[in-house]
Design an enzyme around this catalytic site. Sequence first.
Site, PDB file in Angstrom:
ATOM      1  N   ASP A 165      -2.389  15.891 -30.179  1.00  0.00           N
ATOM      2  CA  ASP A 165      -3.535  15.647 -29.301  1.00  0.00           C
ATOM      3  C   ASP A 165      -4.750  15.461 -30.196  1.00  0.00           C
ATOM      4  O   ASP A 165      -5.207  16.403 -30.850  1.00  0.00           O
ATOM      5  CB  ASP A 165      -3.723  16.827 -28.351  1.00  0.00           C
ATOM      6  CG  ASP A 165      -4.828  16.593 -27.321  1.00  0.00           C
ATOM      7  OD1 ASP A 165      -5.789  15.853 -27.639  1.00  0.00           O
ATOM      8  OD2 ASP A 165      -4.755  17.161 -26.226  1.00  0.00           O
ATOM      9  N   ARG A 207       0.977  -0.956 -10.704  1.00  0.00           N
ATOM     10  CA  ARG A 207       1.474   0.390 -10.992  1.00  0.00           C
ATOM     11  C   ARG A 207       2.453   0.398 -12.155  1.00  0.00           C
ATOM     12  O   ARG A 207       2.619   1.396 -12.852  1.00  0.00           O
ATOM     13  CB  ARG A 207       2.139   1.004  -9.742  1.00  0.00           C
ATOM     14  CG  ARG A 207       2.717   2.405 -10.008  1.00  0.00           C
ATOM     15  CD  ARG A 207       3.208   3.072  -8.732  1.00  0.00           C
ATOM     16  NE  ARG A 207       4.262   2.339  -8.078  1.00  0.00           N
ATOM     17  CZ  ARG A 207       5.558   2.381  -8.437  1.00  0.00           C
ATOM     18  NH1 ARG A 207       5.944   3.093  -9.482  1.00  0.00           N
ATOM     19  NH2 ARG A 207       6.468   1.690  -7.760  1.00  0.00           N
ATOM     20  N   LYS A 249     -12.937  11.942 -22.397  1.00  0.00           N
ATOM     21  CA  LYS A 249     -13.834  12.581 -23.351  1.00  0.00           C
ATOM     22  C   LYS A 249     -14.491  11.530 -24.248  1.00  0.00           C
ATOM     23  O   LYS A 249     -15.204  10.670 -23.755  1.00  0.00           O
ATOM     24  CB  LYS A 249     -13.062  13.625 -24.159  1.00  0.00           C
ATOM     25  CG  LYS A 249     -12.203  14.559 -23.312  1.00  0.00           C
ATOM     26  CD  LYS A 249     -12.965  15.306 -22.248  1.00  0.00           C
ATOM     27  CE  LYS A 249     -12.172  16.436 -21.611  1.00  0.00           C
ATOM     28  NZ  LYS A 249     -10.993  16.041 -20.836  1.00  0.00           N
ATOM     29  N   TYR A 290      -5.210  23.466 -25.481  1.00  0.00           N
ATOM     30  CA  TYR A 290      -6.012  23.409 -24.259  1.00  0.00           C
ATOM     31  C   TYR A 290      -5.307  24.205 -23.162  1.00  0.00           C
ATOM     32  O   TYR A 290      -4.081  24.161 -23.017  1.00  0.00           O
ATOM     33  CB  TYR A 290      -6.181  21.943 -23.866  1.00  0.00           C
ATOM     34  CG  TYR A 290      -6.719  21.685 -22.479  1.00  0.00           C
ATOM     35  CD1 TYR A 290      -7.928  22.226 -22.057  1.00  0.00           C
ATOM     36  CD2 TYR A 290      -6.020  20.874 -21.592  1.00  0.00           C
ATOM     37  CE1 TYR A 290      -8.426  21.978 -20.796  1.00  0.00           C
ATOM     38  CE2 TYR A 290      -6.512  20.609 -20.327  1.00  0.00           C
ATOM     39  CZ  TYR A 290      -7.711  21.173 -19.926  1.00  0.00           C
ATOM     40  OH  TYR A 290      -8.194  20.921 -18.677  1.00  0.00           O
TER      41      TYR A 290
END
Length: 393
Positions: A182, A59, A207, A111
Amino acid sequence: MSTKPTQGDATRIIHNRRHADAEGSPYAPLYSTTTYRFEKTADLLNVISGKDDGNLYTRWGSNPTIQELEQGLAQLEQAEAALAFGSGMAAISAALLALGRNGIVCVGDLYGGTQELLKQCQLLGIPVTVLLKEQQTELAQALHTPGMLVYCETPANPTLSILDISELAGVAHAHGALLAVDNTFASPINQQPLTLGADVVLHSASKYLGGHSDITAGALMASLELVRKVAPWRKNFGQIIAPEVAALLARSLRTLPLRIRQHNDNALAVAKAMQNHPHIRRVLYPGLPDFPGHALAKQQMQGFGGMLSIEVDGGFDEAAAVADNLQLFLLATSLGGVESLVSQPCATSHFALSAAERQQRGISDGLLRLSVGLENAGDLIHDLQQALARVFG
Protein backbone atom coordinates in the site's frame (compact mmCIF):
# COMPACT_ATOMS: atom_id res chain seq x y z
CA MET A 1 7.36 -6.19 -14.92
CA SER A 2 8.01 -2.47 -14.92
CA THR A 3 8.95 -0.36 -17.91
CA LYS A 4 11.67 2.25 -17.64
CA PRO A 5 10.25 5.73 -18.27
CA THR A 6 11.90 7.91 -20.91
CA GLN A 7 10.40 11.11 -19.52
CA GLY A 8 9.86 12.65 -16.09
CA ASP A 9 6.75 12.02 -13.99
CA ALA A 10 5.13 15.37 -14.73
CA THR A 11 5.71 15.11 -18.48
CA ARG A 12 4.39 11.58 -18.70
CA ILE A 13 1.19 12.23 -16.78
CA ILE A 14 0.38 15.55 -18.46
CA HIS A 15 0.88 14.00 -21.90
CA ASN A 16 -0.94 10.77 -21.12
CA ARG A 17 -3.00 10.07 -24.25
CA ARG A 18 -5.04 7.02 -25.15
CA HIS A 19 -7.84 8.43 -27.27
CA ALA A 20 -7.58 11.30 -29.76
CA ASP A 21 -10.39 13.81 -29.45
CA ALA A 22 -12.04 14.67 -32.75
CA GLU A 23 -12.69 18.25 -31.59
CA GLY A 24 -9.05 18.89 -30.73
CA SER A 25 -9.28 18.87 -26.94
CA PRO A 26 -5.90 18.11 -25.33
CA TYR A 27 -7.63 15.53 -23.14
CA ALA A 28 -10.18 12.82 -23.81
CA PRO A 29 -13.82 13.79 -23.23
CA LEU A 30 -15.88 12.25 -20.44
CA TYR A 31 -17.73 9.14 -21.60
CA SER A 32 -20.55 9.00 -19.06
CA THR A 33 -22.14 6.01 -20.73
CA THR A 34 -22.90 2.60 -19.26
CA THR A 35 -23.32 0.68 -22.50
CA TYR A 36 -22.33 0.70 -26.18
CA ARG A 37 -24.36 -0.18 -29.24
CA PHE A 38 -23.30 -2.45 -32.09
CA GLU A 39 -24.47 -2.57 -35.69
CA LYS A 40 -24.50 -6.37 -35.77
CA THR A 41 -24.48 -9.26 -33.33
CA ALA A 42 -21.33 -10.55 -34.98
CA ASP A 43 -19.53 -7.33 -34.03
CA LEU A 44 -20.67 -7.66 -30.41
CA LEU A 45 -19.44 -11.26 -30.27
CA ASN A 46 -16.04 -10.27 -31.66
CA VAL A 47 -15.64 -7.75 -28.83
CA ILE A 48 -16.93 -9.93 -26.00
CA SER A 49 -14.72 -12.81 -27.11
CA GLY A 50 -11.65 -10.58 -27.29
CA LYS A 51 -11.15 -11.03 -31.02
CA ASP A 52 -11.62 -7.29 -31.63
CA ASP A 53 -10.94 -4.25 -29.47
CA GLY A 54 -14.00 -2.35 -28.33
CA ASN A 55 -16.21 -1.38 -25.42
CA LEU A 56 -19.18 -3.35 -24.18
CA TYR A 57 -20.24 -2.34 -20.66
CA THR A 58 -18.68 0.17 -18.26
CA ARG A 59 -18.93 -2.06 -15.18
CA TRP A 60 -16.50 -4.39 -16.92
CA GLY A 61 -13.98 -1.56 -17.24
CA SER A 62 -14.92 -0.90 -20.86
CA ASN A 63 -14.94 2.87 -20.89
CA PRO A 64 -12.50 5.23 -22.66
CA THR A 65 -12.37 7.65 -19.72
CA ILE A 66 -11.49 4.88 -17.28
CA GLN A 67 -9.02 3.29 -19.69
CA GLU A 68 -7.13 6.54 -20.15
CA LEU A 69 -6.98 7.02 -16.39
CA GLU A 70 -5.63 3.50 -15.91
CA GLN A 71 -2.93 4.08 -18.50
CA GLY A 72 -1.81 7.14 -16.54
CA LEU A 73 -1.92 5.28 -13.22
CA ALA A 74 0.27 2.52 -14.64
CA GLN A 75 2.79 5.05 -15.90
CA LEU A 76 3.05 6.69 -12.49
CA GLU A 77 4.07 3.43 -10.81
CA GLN A 78 6.12 2.19 -13.80
CA ALA A 79 3.73 -0.76 -14.13
CA GLU A 80 2.52 -2.72 -17.13
CA ALA A 81 -1.12 -2.19 -16.25
CA ALA A 82 -3.51 -0.71 -13.69
CA LEU A 83 -7.09 -1.03 -12.48
CA ALA A 84 -9.16 1.87 -11.14
CA PHE A 85 -11.69 1.16 -8.38
CA GLY A 86 -14.53 2.92 -6.63
CA SER A 87 -12.48 3.19 -3.41
CA GLY A 88 -9.16 2.24 -1.89
CA MET A 89 -10.81 -0.51 0.15
CA ALA A 90 -12.35 -1.89 -3.04
CA ALA A 91 -8.87 -2.17 -4.54
CA ILE A 92 -7.47 -3.83 -1.41
CA SER A 93 -10.34 -6.31 -1.07
CA ALA A 94 -10.10 -7.35 -4.72
CA ALA A 95 -6.34 -7.84 -4.40
CA LEU A 96 -6.58 -9.90 -1.22
CA LEU A 97 -9.34 -12.15 -2.56
CA ALA A 98 -7.75 -12.60 -5.97
CA LEU A 99 -4.16 -13.14 -4.86
CA GLY A 100 -4.27 -14.12 -1.19
CA ARG A 101 -6.56 -17.14 -1.03
CA ASN A 102 -3.64 -19.44 -0.10
CA GLY A 103 -2.86 -17.24 2.87
CA ILE A 104 -1.99 -13.63 3.70
CA VAL A 105 0.92 -12.49 5.85
CA CYS A 106 0.79 -8.84 6.93
CA VAL A 107 3.95 -7.11 8.11
CA GLY A 108 4.03 -3.94 10.19
CA ASP A 109 1.36 -1.36 10.96
CA LEU A 110 -1.77 -1.24 8.83
CA TYR A 111 -4.71 1.08 8.27
CA GLY A 112 -7.57 0.17 10.62
CA GLY A 113 -9.96 -0.52 7.74
CA THR A 114 -7.52 -3.02 6.25
CA GLN A 115 -7.28 -4.79 9.59
CA GLU A 116 -11.08 -5.06 9.72
CA LEU A 117 -11.08 -6.51 6.21
CA LEU A 118 -8.46 -9.09 7.18
CA LYS A 119 -10.71 -10.34 9.96
CA GLN A 120 -13.47 -10.80 7.39
CA CYS A 121 -11.04 -12.71 5.17
CA GLN A 122 -10.52 -15.09 8.07
CA LEU A 123 -14.29 -15.62 8.27
CA LEU A 124 -14.08 -16.78 4.64
CA GLY A 125 -11.46 -19.34 5.60
CA ILE A 126 -8.42 -17.44 4.34
CA PRO A 127 -5.44 -17.89 6.70
CA VAL A 128 -4.12 -14.54 7.94
CA THR A 129 -0.91 -14.00 9.89
CA VAL A 130 -0.02 -10.60 11.33
CA LEU A 131 3.62 -9.82 12.09
CA LEU A 132 4.66 -6.64 13.83
CA LYS A 133 7.61 -4.77 12.36
CA GLU A 134 9.98 -6.26 14.93
CA GLN A 135 8.77 -9.76 13.96
CA GLN A 136 9.95 -9.52 10.32
CA THR A 137 12.46 -12.32 10.93
CA GLU A 138 9.48 -14.69 11.24
CA LEU A 139 8.25 -13.95 7.71
CA ALA A 140 10.03 -16.86 6.02
CA GLN A 141 8.55 -19.30 8.54
CA ALA A 142 5.06 -17.85 8.01
CA LEU A 143 5.27 -18.46 4.24
CA HIS A 144 4.66 -22.19 4.55
CA THR A 145 2.43 -22.62 1.48
CA PRO A 146 3.24 -21.68 -2.14
CA GLY A 147 1.14 -18.89 -3.63
CA MET A 148 0.70 -16.80 -0.48
CA LEU A 149 0.55 -13.00 -0.37
CA VAL A 150 2.71 -10.70 1.75
CA TYR A 151 1.01 -7.38 2.44
CA CYS A 152 2.39 -4.19 3.96
CA GLU A 153 2.23 -0.39 4.12
CA THR A 154 5.32 1.80 4.03
CA PRO A 155 5.26 4.45 5.35
CA ALA A 156 2.64 2.93 7.64
CA ASN A 157 -0.48 4.49 9.07
CA PRO A 158 -0.23 6.26 11.55
CA THR A 159 3.28 5.58 12.92
CA LEU A 160 5.04 6.31 9.59
CA SER A 161 7.25 3.26 10.19
CA ILE A 162 9.38 2.24 7.21
CA LEU A 163 9.78 -1.30 5.87
CA ASP A 164 12.49 -2.48 3.48
CA ILE A 165 10.54 -3.28 0.31
CA SER A 166 13.44 -5.01 -1.45
CA GLU A 167 14.08 -7.24 1.56
CA LEU A 168 10.43 -8.22 1.91
CA ALA A 169 10.20 -8.93 -1.82
CA GLY A 170 13.28 -11.15 -1.65
CA VAL A 171 11.86 -13.25 1.18
CA ALA A 172 8.43 -13.46 -0.44
CA HIS A 173 9.76 -14.53 -3.83
CA ALA A 174 12.12 -17.10 -2.28
CA HIS A 175 9.05 -18.82 -0.82
CA GLY A 176 6.80 -18.58 -3.87
CA ALA A 177 4.80 -15.63 -2.54
CA LEU A 178 3.84 -12.22 -3.93
CA LEU A 179 4.40 -8.86 -2.26
CA ALA A 180 1.69 -6.19 -2.26
CA VAL A 181 2.49 -2.70 -0.96
CA ASP A 182 0.00 0.00 0.00
CA ASN A 183 1.79 3.09 -1.31
CA THR A 184 -0.89 5.63 -0.35
CA PHE A 185 1.14 7.60 2.20
CA ALA A 186 4.17 7.96 -0.09
CA SER A 187 2.47 8.48 -3.47
CA PRO A 188 4.13 7.33 -6.72
CA ILE A 189 6.15 10.56 -6.81
CA ASN A 190 8.01 9.69 -3.62
CA GLN A 191 8.23 5.92 -4.00
CA GLN A 192 7.71 3.24 -6.67
CA PRO A 193 7.55 -0.17 -4.94
CA LEU A 194 7.51 -2.15 -8.20
CA THR A 195 11.01 -0.91 -9.01
CA LEU A 196 12.12 -2.23 -5.61
CA GLY A 197 10.77 -5.73 -6.22
CA ALA A 198 7.11 -5.56 -5.15
CA ASP A 199 4.53 -7.31 -7.33
CA VAL A 200 1.43 -5.21 -6.62
CA VAL A 201 0.97 -1.58 -5.59
CA LEU A 202 -2.25 -0.28 -4.07
CA HIS A 203 -3.55 3.25 -3.47
CA SER A 204 -6.47 4.92 -1.88
CA ALA A 205 -6.78 7.38 -4.75
CA SER A 206 -9.11 9.47 -2.57
CA LYS A 207 -5.92 10.72 -0.94
CA TYR A 208 -2.86 12.17 -2.73
CA LEU A 209 -3.78 10.97 -6.21
CA GLY A 210 -7.10 12.82 -6.03
CA GLY A 211 -5.62 15.51 -3.85
CA HIS A 212 -8.68 17.73 -3.34
CA SER A 213 -10.88 15.78 -0.91
CA ASP A 214 -13.65 15.64 -3.51
CA ILE A 215 -13.51 12.08 -4.90
CA THR A 216 -13.50 8.52 -3.59
CA ALA A 217 -11.42 6.09 -5.65
CA GLY A 218 -8.78 3.37 -5.52
CA ALA A 219 -6.05 1.98 -7.74
CA LEU A 220 -4.03 -1.19 -8.26
CA MET A 221 -0.89 -1.35 -10.39
CA ALA A 222 0.97 -4.53 -11.34
CA SER A 223 2.06 -6.74 -14.22
CA LEU A 224 -0.50 -7.43 -16.92
CA GLU A 225 -0.68 -11.03 -15.73
CA LEU A 226 -1.62 -10.08 -12.17
CA VAL A 227 -4.01 -7.34 -13.27
CA ARG A 228 -5.87 -9.92 -15.35
CA LYS A 229 -6.25 -12.08 -12.23
CA VAL A 230 -7.73 -9.22 -10.20
CA ALA A 231 -9.97 -7.76 -12.93
CA PRO A 232 -12.76 -10.41 -12.69
CA TRP A 233 -13.14 -9.69 -8.98
CA ARG A 234 -13.60 -6.00 -9.68
CA LYS A 235 -16.06 -6.78 -12.46
CA ASN A 236 -18.21 -9.20 -10.49
CA PHE A 237 -18.13 -7.29 -7.20
CA GLY A 238 -19.22 -4.15 -9.08
CA GLN A 239 -16.19 -2.17 -7.84
CA ILE A 240 -15.57 -0.11 -10.98
CA ILE A 241 -14.89 3.59 -10.65
CA ALA A 242 -17.57 5.88 -12.11
CA PRO A 243 -16.49 7.59 -15.37
CA GLU A 244 -17.23 11.00 -13.87
CA VAL A 245 -14.93 10.26 -10.93
CA ALA A 246 -12.29 8.84 -13.29
CA ALA A 247 -12.27 12.10 -15.22
CA LEU A 248 -11.77 14.11 -12.01
CA LEU A 249 -8.99 11.78 -10.90
CA ALA A 250 -7.25 12.05 -14.28
CA ARG A 251 -7.43 15.84 -13.92
CA SER A 252 -5.87 15.68 -10.47
CA LEU A 253 -3.00 13.44 -11.55
CA ARG A 254 -1.72 16.20 -13.83
CA THR A 255 -0.73 18.31 -10.82
CA LEU A 256 0.41 15.42 -8.61
CA PRO A 257 4.21 15.94 -8.93
CA LEU A 258 3.89 19.64 -8.14
CA ARG A 259 1.56 19.05 -5.19
CA ILE A 260 3.69 16.29 -3.68
CA ARG A 261 6.81 18.44 -3.69
CA GLN A 262 4.97 21.11 -1.67
CA HIS A 263 3.48 18.50 0.69
CA ASN A 264 7.02 17.19 1.28
CA ASP A 265 8.44 20.65 1.99
CA ASN A 266 5.61 21.70 4.29
CA ALA A 267 5.59 18.48 6.32
CA LEU A 268 9.33 18.62 6.88
CA ALA A 269 9.07 22.22 8.07
CA VAL A 270 6.23 21.37 10.47
CA ALA A 271 8.04 18.28 11.78
CA LYS A 272 11.21 20.26 12.50
CA ALA A 273 9.26 23.02 14.24
CA MET A 274 7.46 20.52 16.50
CA GLN A 275 10.57 18.54 17.48
CA ASN A 276 11.63 20.75 20.36
CA HIS A 277 8.22 21.76 21.70
CA PRO A 278 8.14 21.11 25.47
CA HIS A 279 4.71 19.43 25.35
CA ILE A 280 5.34 17.11 22.41
CA ARG A 281 6.82 13.77 23.42
CA ARG A 282 7.75 12.60 19.94
CA VAL A 283 7.43 13.53 16.30
CA LEU A 284 7.08 10.69 13.82
CA TYR A 285 8.28 11.73 10.36
CA PRO A 286 10.67 9.83 8.05
CA GLY A 287 12.42 13.04 7.02
CA LEU A 288 13.84 13.68 10.50
CA PRO A 289 17.40 12.36 10.97
CA ASP A 290 16.56 10.83 14.38
CA PHE A 291 13.49 8.97 13.06
CA PRO A 292 14.20 5.21 13.34
CA GLY A 293 13.52 4.56 9.64
CA HIS A 294 15.21 7.67 8.26
CA ALA A 295 18.19 5.94 6.61
CA LEU A 296 15.97 3.37 4.90
CA ALA A 297 13.52 6.06 3.81
CA LYS A 298 16.37 7.99 2.20
CA GLN A 299 17.39 4.83 0.38
CA GLN A 300 14.02 3.86 -1.13
CA MET A 301 12.08 7.14 -1.27
CA GLN A 302 12.57 10.29 -3.33
CA GLY A 303 10.71 12.42 -0.77
CA PHE A 304 9.34 11.88 2.72
CA GLY A 305 5.67 12.71 2.16
CA GLY A 306 3.09 14.99 3.69
CA MET A 307 2.07 12.83 6.67
CA LEU A 308 3.42 13.03 10.21
CA SER A 309 2.23 12.18 13.70
CA ILE A 310 2.89 13.96 16.99
CA GLU A 311 2.35 12.63 20.50
CA VAL A 312 1.38 15.30 23.02
CA ASP A 313 1.71 15.24 26.79
CA GLY A 314 -1.14 13.65 28.69
CA GLY A 315 -3.53 11.34 26.92
CA PHE A 316 -6.81 11.31 25.03
CA ASP A 317 -8.28 14.47 26.54
CA GLU A 318 -5.18 16.60 25.96
CA ALA A 319 -4.75 15.42 22.38
CA ALA A 320 -8.43 16.00 21.66
CA ALA A 321 -8.18 19.50 23.14
CA VAL A 322 -5.21 20.33 20.89
CA ALA A 323 -7.15 19.09 17.86
CA ASP A 324 -10.23 21.06 18.91
CA ASN A 325 -8.24 24.29 19.22
CA LEU A 326 -6.61 24.11 15.79
CA GLN A 327 -7.95 26.67 13.32
CA LEU A 328 -6.23 25.85 10.02
CA PHE A 329 -5.90 22.11 10.52
CA LEU A 330 -9.42 20.79 10.01
CA LEU A 331 -10.64 18.07 12.38
CA ALA A 332 -11.46 15.37 9.85
CA THR A 333 -10.54 11.87 8.73
CA SER A 334 -8.78 11.13 5.43
CA LEU A 335 -5.58 12.74 4.16
CA GLY A 336 -3.71 13.96 1.11
CA GLY A 337 -5.82 16.98 0.22
CA VAL A 338 -4.66 20.54 -0.39
CA GLU A 339 -6.05 21.46 3.04
CA SER A 340 -4.36 20.34 6.27
CA LEU A 341 -6.23 17.83 8.44
CA VAL A 342 -5.82 16.49 11.96
CA SER A 343 -7.20 13.26 13.37
CA GLN A 344 -6.76 11.21 16.53
CA PRO A 345 -6.12 7.62 15.32
CA CYS A 346 -7.53 6.02 18.47
CA ALA A 347 -10.85 7.74 17.72
CA THR A 348 -10.85 7.44 13.92
CA SER A 349 -8.73 5.20 11.67
CA HIS A 350 -7.84 2.72 14.45
CA PHE A 351 -10.97 3.01 16.60
CA ALA A 352 -12.00 -0.59 15.84
CA LEU A 353 -8.79 -1.95 17.41
CA SER A 354 -8.70 -2.70 21.11
CA ALA A 355 -6.64 -0.48 23.41
CA ALA A 356 -4.18 -3.36 23.80
CA GLU A 357 -3.81 -3.75 20.03
CA ARG A 358 -3.19 -0.02 19.63
CA GLN A 359 -0.64 0.00 22.44
CA GLN A 360 1.16 -2.94 20.86
CA ARG A 361 1.53 -0.87 17.69
CA GLY A 362 2.67 2.31 19.41
CA ILE A 363 -0.61 4.14 18.82
CA SER A 364 -1.18 6.01 22.07
CA ASP A 365 -4.30 7.96 22.98
CA GLY A 366 -2.18 11.12 22.84
CA LEU A 367 -1.15 10.58 19.21
CA LEU A 368 -2.37 13.06 16.58
CA ARG A 369 -1.98 12.35 12.87
CA LEU A 370 -1.38 15.40 10.69
CA SER A 371 -2.02 15.53 6.98
CA VAL A 372 0.00 18.58 6.04
CA GLY A 373 -1.57 20.45 3.13
CA LEU A 374 -0.44 23.17 0.77
CA GLU A 375 -0.98 26.23 2.96
CA ASN A 376 1.99 28.38 3.95
CA ALA A 377 4.15 26.28 6.28
CA GLY A 378 4.62 29.20 8.68
CA ASP A 379 0.88 29.54 9.13
CA LEU A 380 0.51 25.82 9.90
CA ILE A 381 3.32 25.94 12.45
CA HIS A 382 1.73 28.97 14.15
CA ASP A 383 -1.61 27.15 14.26
CA LEU A 384 -0.10 24.17 16.06
CA GLN A 385 1.79 26.42 18.46
CA GLN A 386 -1.30 28.43 19.42
CA ALA A 387 -3.37 25.26 19.95
CA LEU A 388 -0.67 23.74 22.17
CA ALA A 389 -0.43 27.01 24.10
CA ARG A 390 -4.17 27.04 24.75
CA VAL A 391 -4.08 23.51 26.16
CA PHE A 392 -0.79 23.54 28.08
CA GLY A 393 -0.32 27.25 28.75
